[in-house]
Design an enzyme around this catalytic site. Structure first.
Site, PDB file in Angstrom:
ATOM      1  N   SER A  67       0.794  -1.234   0.000  1.00 42.04           N
ATOM      2  CA  SER A  67       0.000   0.000   0.000  1.00 42.04           C
ATOM      3  C   SER A  67       0.825   1.282   0.000  1.00 42.04           C
ATOM      4  O   SER A  67       0.298   2.342  -0.328  1.00 42.04           O
ATOM      5  CB  SER A  67      -0.961  -0.004   1.190  1.00 42.04           C
ATOM      6  OG  SER A  67      -1.945  -1.001   1.016  1.00 42.04           O
ATOM      7  N   HIS A 110     -15.763   0.267   2.103  1.00 42.88           N
ATOM      8  CA  HIS A 110     -15.752   1.601   2.731  1.00 42.88           C
ATOM      9  C   HIS A 110     -16.946   2.448   2.348  1.00 42.88           C
ATOM     10  O   HIS A 110     -17.126   3.536   2.884  1.00 42.88           O
ATOM     11  CB  HIS A 110     -14.484   2.358   2.313  1.00 42.88           C
ATOM     12  CG  HIS A 110     -13.234   1.843   2.941  1.00 42.88           C
ATOM     13  ND1 HIS A 110     -12.072   1.626   2.234  1.00 42.88           N
ATOM     14  CD2 HIS A 110     -12.956   1.502   4.217  1.00 42.88           C
ATOM     15  CE1 HIS A 110     -11.130   1.183   3.046  1.00 42.88           C
ATOM     16  NE2 HIS A 110     -11.635   1.089   4.244  1.00 42.88           N
ATOM     17  N   CYS A 123      -7.716   2.166   0.705  1.00 42.89           N
ATOM     18  CA  CYS A 123      -8.823   1.510   0.014  1.00 42.89           C
ATOM     19  C   CYS A 123      -8.386   0.889  -1.318  1.00 42.89           C
ATOM     20  O   CYS A 123      -8.134   1.602  -2.292  1.00 42.89           O
ATOM     21  CB  CYS A 123      -9.946   2.511  -0.227  1.00 42.89           C
ATOM     22  SG  CYS A 123     -11.371   1.792  -1.056  1.00 42.89           S
TER      23      CYS A 123
END
Length: 208
Positions: A67, A110, A123
């Site tokens: 990420s 989300h 996300c």
């Protein structure tokens, strides 16, 4: 950094963002230098070797950066007019690319997620969507603009050259087929063929 890593396998790096000075560079598992002087007993050598402790994981090994790479995806999108602070997507915990379903660690998702929320919540669905829109050519170009295709040149020996910023041409050269949309989706979240050392990603974050 040593305390935080504890007994876990991994690396920790802290850089001064003004000068680039290395403030901490830790790799685990490690070993006690006192055990290597005045010579290295075979028993000690074998124990260190078995634990993989000879390797400096901060600079000698490369991994999919995960990420942390989403910031590169963000910048690629912003520099090319495809993302701004108001860009949002509905995250339902999965994203379909062709006949493949890419899932997020939160199955419920989300919900409607804008850019600041996507960064804060890491996300995947937001970045799958944006990565596919941006395309691998721009993602690769942005990663290379940050120097992720070459060594940092740090004054520590054995820095790995096994750094991969994938592209259509790279995949073709590897003889592993043509570039697929799923490859782009994986790249956008720092997975797939991407390989970077912890040091590389530390310098990237310091640059940002």
């Amino acid at each position: 950094a040593e305390t935080a890593l504890g007994e876990r396998t991994g690396a920790a790096i802290a850089l001064d963002i003004q000068s680039g000075e290395v403030l901490a560079l830790v790799s685990h598992p490690t070993y006690d230098l006192n055990n290597l002087s005045p010579f290295i007993p075979r028993k000690i050598f074998d124990a260190i070797n078995e634990r993989g402790a000879w390797l400096n994981r901060a600079v000698q090994l490369s991994y999919p950066p995960g990420s942390t790479f989403k910031l590169i995806t963000t910048i690629a999108g912003m520099r090319n007019g495809m993302i701004d602070a108001d860009t949002s997507h509905d995250c339902q915990g999965m994203h379909r690319v062709g006949n493949r379903v890419f899932r997020f660690h939160s199955r419920s998702g989300h919900g409607e997620t804008d850019l600041p929320e996507a960064i804060e919540g890491s996300c995947n669905v937001f970045y799958y969507t944006e990565g596919l829109e941006i395309g691998i050519d721009l993602l690769s170009a942005e990663a290379k603009r940050f120097g992720l295709d070459q060594k940092t040149g740090i004054e520590v020996p054995f820095e790995t050259s096994r750094l991969v910023v994938p592209s259509k041409a790279w995949k073709k050269e590897q003889g592993i087929g043509g570039w697929m949309p799923g490859d782009t989706a994986n790249t956008a979240i720092g997975q797939g063929f991407l390989l970077q050392s912890p040091l590389q990603m530390a310098t990237t974050i310091a640059s940002i």
